[in-house]
Design a protein around this motif. Structure first.
Motif, PDB file in Angstrom:
ATOM      1  N   ARG A 127     -10.675 -13.737  16.822  1.00  0.00           N
ATOM      2  CA  ARG A 127      -9.949 -14.281  15.660  1.00  0.00           C
ATOM      3  C   ARG A 127      -9.479 -13.184  14.715  1.00  0.00           C
ATOM      4  O   ARG A 127      -8.981 -13.480  13.620  1.00  0.00           O
ATOM      5  N   ASN A 128      -9.704 -11.952  15.087  1.00  0.00           N
ATOM      6  CA  ASN A 128      -9.343 -10.805  14.251  1.00  0.00           C
ATOM      7  C   ASN A 128      -9.923 -10.942  12.830  1.00  0.00           C
ATOM      8  O   ASN A 128      -9.266 -10.643  11.842  1.00  0.00           O
ATOM      9  N   PHE A 129     -11.162 -11.450  12.766  1.00  0.00           N
ATOM     10  CA  PHE A 129     -11.884 -11.608  11.500  1.00  0.00           C
ATOM     11  C   PHE A 129     -11.129 -12.493  10.505  1.00  0.00           C
ATOM     12  O   PHE A 129     -11.270 -12.347   9.296  1.00  0.00           O
ATOM     13  N   GLY A 130     -10.321 -13.385  11.056  1.00  0.00           N
ATOM     14  CA  GLY A 130      -9.576 -14.300  10.179  1.00  0.00           C
ATOM     15  C   GLY A 130      -8.363 -13.661   9.517  1.00  0.00           C
ATOM     16  O   GLY A 130      -7.771 -14.253   8.621  1.00  0.00           O
ATOM     17  N   MET A 131      -8.003 -12.459   9.970  1.00  0.00           N
ATOM     18  CA  MET A 131      -6.843 -11.779   9.372  1.00  0.00           C
ATOM     19  C   MET A 131      -5.626 -11.988  10.267  1.00  0.00           C
ATOM     20  O   MET A 131      -5.531 -11.401  11.346  1.00  0.00           O
ATOM     21  N   ALA A 132      -4.704 -12.809   9.799  1.00  0.00           N
ATOM     22  CA  ALA A 132      -3.582 -13.231  10.646  1.00  0.00           C
ATOM     23  C   ALA A 132      -2.525 -12.155  10.794  1.00  0.00           C
ATOM     24  O   ALA A 132      -2.296 -11.341   9.904  1.00  0.00           O
ATOM     25  N   HIS A 133      -1.884 -12.170  11.946  1.00  0.00           N
ATOM     26  CA  HIS A 133      -0.664 -11.412  12.194  1.00  0.00           C
ATOM     27  C   HIS A 133       0.522 -12.317  11.792  1.00  0.00           C
ATOM     28  O   HIS A 133       0.336 -13.516  11.572  1.00  0.00           O
ATOM     29  N   PRO A 134       1.727 -11.773  11.756  1.00  0.00           N
ATOM     30  CA  PRO A 134       2.878 -12.601  11.371  1.00  0.00           C
ATOM     31  C   PRO A 134       3.014 -13.865  12.228  1.00  0.00           C
ATOM     32  O   PRO A 134       3.416 -14.914  11.723  1.00  0.00           O
ATOM     33  N   GLU A 135       2.645 -13.775  13.498  1.00  0.00           N
ATOM     34  CA  GLU A 135       2.754 -14.926  14.402  1.00  0.00           C
ATOM     35  C   GLU A 135       1.978 -16.116  13.870  1.00  0.00           C
ATOM     36  O   GLU A 135       2.410 -17.275  14.024  1.00  0.00           O
ATOM     37  N   GLY A 136       0.826 -15.854  13.274  1.00  0.00           N
ATOM     38  CA  GLY A 136       0.008 -16.937  12.734  1.00  0.00           C
ATOM     39  C   GLY A 136       0.763 -17.706  11.663  1.00  0.00           C
ATOM     40  O   GLY A 136       0.790 -18.941  11.654  1.00  0.00           O
ATOM     41  N   TYR A 137       1.404 -16.960  10.749  1.00  0.00           N
ATOM     42  CA  TYR A 137       2.140 -17.615   9.658  1.00  0.00           C
ATOM     43  C   TYR A 137       3.374 -18.335  10.190  1.00  0.00           C
ATOM     44  O   TYR A 137       3.728 -19.411   9.718  1.00  0.00           O
ATOM     45  N   ARG A 138       4.014 -17.718  11.188  1.00  0.00           N
ATOM     46  CA  ARG A 138       5.228 -18.354  11.731  1.00  0.00           C
ATOM     47  C   ARG A 138       4.858 -19.618  12.515  1.00  0.00           C
ATOM     48  O   ARG A 138       5.585 -20.608  12.485  1.00  0.00           O
ATOM     49  N   ILE A 178       4.984 -13.979   5.505  1.00  0.00           N
ATOM     50  CA  ILE A 178       4.268 -14.567   4.371  1.00  0.00           C
ATOM     51  C   ILE A 178       5.254 -15.158   3.368  1.00  0.00           C
ATOM     52  O   ILE A 178       5.115 -16.286   2.899  1.00  0.00           O
ATOM     53  N   ALA A 179       6.288 -14.373   3.064  1.00  0.00           N
ATOM     54  CA  ALA A 179       7.287 -14.810   2.087  1.00  0.00           C
ATOM     55  C   ALA A 179       7.952 -16.110   2.551  1.00  0.00           C
ATOM     56  O   ALA A 179       8.101 -17.062   1.785  1.00  0.00           O
ATOM     57  N   ARG A 180       8.347 -16.138   3.804  1.00  0.00           N
ATOM     58  CA  ARG A 180       9.050 -17.318   4.315  1.00  0.00           C
ATOM     59  C   ARG A 180       8.147 -18.546   4.317  1.00  0.00           C
ATOM     60  O   ARG A 180       8.568 -19.653   4.016  1.00  0.00           O
ATOM     61  N   SER A 181       6.888 -18.327   4.651  1.00  0.00           N
ATOM     62  CA  SER A 181       5.951 -19.441   4.663  1.00  0.00           C
ATOM     63  C   SER A 181       5.859 -20.097   3.279  1.00  0.00           C
ATOM     64  O   SER A 181       5.906 -21.321   3.155  1.00  0.00           O
ATOM     65  N   MET A 182       5.784 -19.271   2.242  1.00  0.00           N
ATOM     66  CA  MET A 182       5.693 -19.812   0.879  1.00  0.00           C
ATOM     67  C   MET A 182       6.968 -20.564   0.513  1.00  0.00           C
ATOM     68  O   MET A 182       6.930 -21.638  -0.087  1.00  0.00           O
ATOM     69  N   MET A 183       8.122 -19.961   0.874  1.00  0.00           N
ATOM     70  CA  MET A 183       9.396 -20.578   0.532  1.00  0.00           C
ATOM     71  C   MET A 183       9.559 -21.926   1.250  1.00  0.00           C
ATOM     72  O   MET A 183      10.002 -22.907   0.654  1.00  0.00           O
ATOM     73  N   GLU A 184       9.164 -21.963   2.514  1.00  0.00           N
ATOM     74  CA  GLU A 184       9.305 -23.203   3.288  1.00  0.00           C
ATOM     75  C   GLU A 184       8.314 -24.264   2.793  1.00  0.00           C
ATOM     76  O   GLU A 184       8.649 -25.448   2.716  1.00  0.00           O
ATOM     77  N   MET A 185       7.096 -23.829   2.477  1.00  0.00           N
ATOM     78  CA  MET A 185       6.101 -24.793   1.997  1.00  0.00           C
ATOM     79  C   MET A 185       6.551 -25.473   0.715  1.00  0.00           C
ATOM     80  O   MET A 185       6.279 -26.650   0.489  1.00  0.00           O
ATOM     81  N   ALA A 186       7.237 -24.706  -0.121  1.00  0.00           N
ATOM     82  CA  ALA A 186       7.648 -25.225  -1.428  1.00  0.00           C
ATOM     83  C   ALA A 186       8.526 -26.470  -1.295  1.00  0.00           C
ATOM     84  O   ALA A 186       8.541 -27.318  -2.179  1.00  0.00           O
ATOM     85  N   VAL A 187       9.260 -26.597  -0.203  1.00  0.00           N
ATOM     86  CA  VAL A 187      10.216 -27.708  -0.096  1.00  0.00           C
ATOM     87  C   VAL A 187       9.842 -28.731   0.983  1.00  0.00           C
ATOM     88  O   VAL A 187      10.670 -29.553   1.370  1.00  0.00           O
ATOM     89  N   LEU A 188       8.610 -28.710   1.451  1.00  0.00           N
ATOM     90  CA  LEU A 188       8.188 -29.704   2.450  1.00  0.00           C
ATOM     91  C   LEU A 188       8.221 -31.103   1.828  1.00  0.00           C
ATOM     92  O   LEU A 188       7.726 -31.304   0.721  1.00  0.00           O
TER      93      LEU A 188
END
Ligand SMILES: [Zn+2]
Lengths: 317, 304
Positions: A127-138, A178-188
């Motif tokens: 699990r890489n100690f819970g530290m995500a790579h970009p793939e996780g966020y995407r 990370i940035a895109r995830s926040m932007m997309e979450m804002a408008v769900l």
């Protein structure tokens, strides 16, 4: 027996060991330790209450990182049924530090997404100690949009030291993910309930934290930087962790006071790991109550509620 | 002879240094050449010998990009507070007032409106000298308001980012500025208005991981460090030295995270051109609608 305890838990663990010892002796050779055991029980309870009522922020940080603490998949298992984990960002990989999928929660289908740490050595490294790579966020964004398409509420469980600082992660655009995830979450257009279940590590956690409600477990922490990072930069010292974690105001109670989170979810005395099933049940009820609030709202109202919530964050003169 | 020309330069430099008082010349951080300060300033701190881009202040950035006498500053009155009562070896409050004295700015960003080659824009530019250009509540608010002014004035937004990331001393308030600004970019984008993100050395952490990476077009100056985690943190994590050029503008260009790397002296004209492409008046005539062609052809056909 108990190998996983923190230094401030040691007196408690010692007493418990003594109780176990007496219990074993009791009955043998006709000796009766019942009253001693009872006394020790009261003592250990008092001690636990005392210890856990005045945890320092640094102690709480370590409790939030406790190896036996329930992780995202534990909560998913205890709170939901019919969980179908879905994989992959459809671009590069799976991003296994984040798990997500459809699940049945209190009679309805939801999308649940969590940052997953590992318990034993093998899983921790997987699990890489819970530290995500970009793939996780995407992947998370993909799953959230899937939920939106089928009008399913979203539950996110935050528990990460932070997004992974590595070569591949940078090459594949950790910041952008990370940035895109926040932007997309804002408008769900569906309700999003976020819960910090353990360690809310900076942008890596917030990437899944743009919800209508932000809940926090009693012993969880949520911070702009780890106490270690803060101490190294501002105190230029690795052992100012008590000072740094105090200064950062990262506990649930601090953050509720600042209005940055909406609710604190109680944990059993001694922490969530003392009774993961009971903890999950408390959290399940809290999430249900929060979801109910959005049941009759239109998609537009849900989006504007979330946008307004984050628009108002910040203090200045 | 060749060794002589090699040593001649430093000798000249030393002589130059002796002849003119300090402050009149500066040494290039990259090629170490001695350059007249006036010359460097005229060149917006780009070394005329090697092209190295030295950092510039937010004021100089505005001067570089915005037509003379058209900049109107907004929200200059927003000042930071200390919600956490934060103190490490020093109080956050003292760090703020030091930074204010040092830079003459109230915060790490200047925002306002102006013209870029006669095109009205909303712009914000970071000042790295103010606590490393870090983003606390005020910076997050000014960036958000820049996007919101662009939205209500129906203008493009330009943000020139130069920042060490979220400001630790404001704790989670700082972190939340990432979500606030990212959401504001989303609203601007939905309205069909352009946002050009300009990245200059350095952009790291919470600023890269929010609005800075969300531009419709991302422009970077040459050689700028652009990253989520800084090189030192990564080296500590992986226990290896990083290759030369890692996380620099050209590296991001290669990996698909920057649209274009532009020399500072061509930045303004490039932005102006991009704005034309995205929202300028269409000057190239479109083919006329078919109906008209038919109408024109009509009489001829009749004549046949
Ligand atoms: Zn040079």
């Amino acid at each position: 027996m108990a190998v996983n305890y923190l230094d401030f838990e040691e007196p408690i663990v010692d007493l418990e060991a003594k109780i176990d010892e007496l219990r074993e002796l009791s009955g043998k050779d006709g000796v009766d330790f019942t009253s001693e055991i009872k006394k020790l029980h009261r003592k250990v309870n008092r001690l636990r209450k005392d210890t856990f009522s005045k945890l320092t922020p640094w102690q709480r940080t370590r409790l939030a990182r406790h190896q036996l603490r329930p992780y995202a998949l534990d909560y998913i298992n205890h709170m939901t049924t019919g969980f179908v984990e879905l994989h992959g960002d459809r671009l590069f990989g799976d991003g296994v530090s984040i798990v997500g999928g459809f699940a049945r929660f209190e009679g309805q289908s939801v999308m649940v997404i969590g940052q997953q740490k590992g318990r034993d050595l093998k899983e921790r490294s997987f699990r890489n100690f819970g530290m995500a790579h970009p793939e996780g966020y995407r992947k998370a964004v993909r799953l959230m949009k899937l939920a939106e398409k089928f009008n399913r509420p979203i539950i996110t469980l935050l528990d990460t030291p932070g997004a992974y600082p590595g070569v591949g992660a940078e090459e594949r655009g950790q910041s952008e993910a990370i940035a895109r995830s926040m932007m997309e979450m804002a408008v769900l257009r569906v309700p999003v309930i976020c819960v910090v279940i353990g360690e809310g590590g900076s942008g890596g956690a917030l990437a899944l934290g743009v919800g209508n409600r932000m809940l926090m477990m009693e012993n969880a922490v949520y911070s702009v930087i780890t106490p270690e990072g803060c101490a190294a930069i501002l105190w230029k010292s690795c052992d100012k962790l008590e000072e740094a974690s105090e200064a950062l105001r990262l506990t649930a109670r601090d953050l509720l006071g600042f209005g940055l989170i909406d609710e604190i979810v109680k944990e059993p005395l001694g922490g969530a790991h003392r009774d993961p099933v009971a903890t999950a049940s408390i959290l399940r009820r809290a999430i249900r109550r929060n979801l109910e609030h959005f049941r009759d709202l239109s998609p537009e109202a849900i989006v504007s509620h979330r946008e307004k919530k984050f628009r108002e964050m910040g203090v200045f003169a | 002879m060749s060794w002589f020309t090699k040593v001649k330069k430093p000798l000249e430099a030393i002589a130059l240094r002796k002849r003119i008082p300090e402050g009149v010349w500066r040494k290039c951080e990259s090629c170490k050449e001695i350059i007249y300060s006036i010359e460097l300033e005229r060149n917006f701190n780009v070394c005329s010998k090697c092209g190295h881009h030295h950092r510039i202040s937010a004021e100089s950035r505005i001067k570089l990009l915005i037509d003379e006498n058209t900049f109107k500053e907004e929200d200059e009155g927003l000042v930071p507070v200390d919600p956490l009562k934060f103190r490490d070896s020093r109080k956050y409050k003292d760090r703020i007032s030091d930074a204010q004295k040092k830079t003459g700015n109230k915060e790490a960003i200047i925002a306002g409106s102006g013209l870029i080659e006669n095109r009205p824009v909303e712009i914000a530019a970071f000042n790295f000298d103010f606590m490393g250009g870090s983003m606390g509540s005020v910076v997050g608010e000014k960036v958000t308001r820049t996007f919101e002014r662009a939205l209500s004035n129906k203008r493009p937004a330009i943000v020139v980012s130069c920042s060490g990331g979220a400001r630790m001393q404001e704790g989670l308030f700082s972190l939340m500025q990432m979500a606030k600004t990212a959401a504001a970019v989303g609203r601007l984008s939905k309205a069909g208005l352009p946002y050009i993100s300009v990245l200059v050395d350095p952009v790291t952490g919470g600023v890269t991981a929010s609005f800075a990476m969300l531009g419709d077009i991302i422009v970077a100056e040459p050689g700028a460090l652009i990253c989520f985690a800084g090189p030192r943190v990564i080296e500590q994590t992986i226990g290896k030295k990083l290759p030369e050029g890692f996380q620099r503008s050209e590296f991001l260009l290669q990996h698909g995270f920057v649209d274009i790397v532009v020399n500072r002296l061509e930045l303004k004209s490039t932005i102006a051109l991009l704005l034309d492409h995205m929202c300028g008046q269409i000057v190239c005539p479109l083919p006329e609608p078919e109906q008209d062609e038919e109408a024109e052809a009509g009489p001829e056909e009749q004549a046949l």
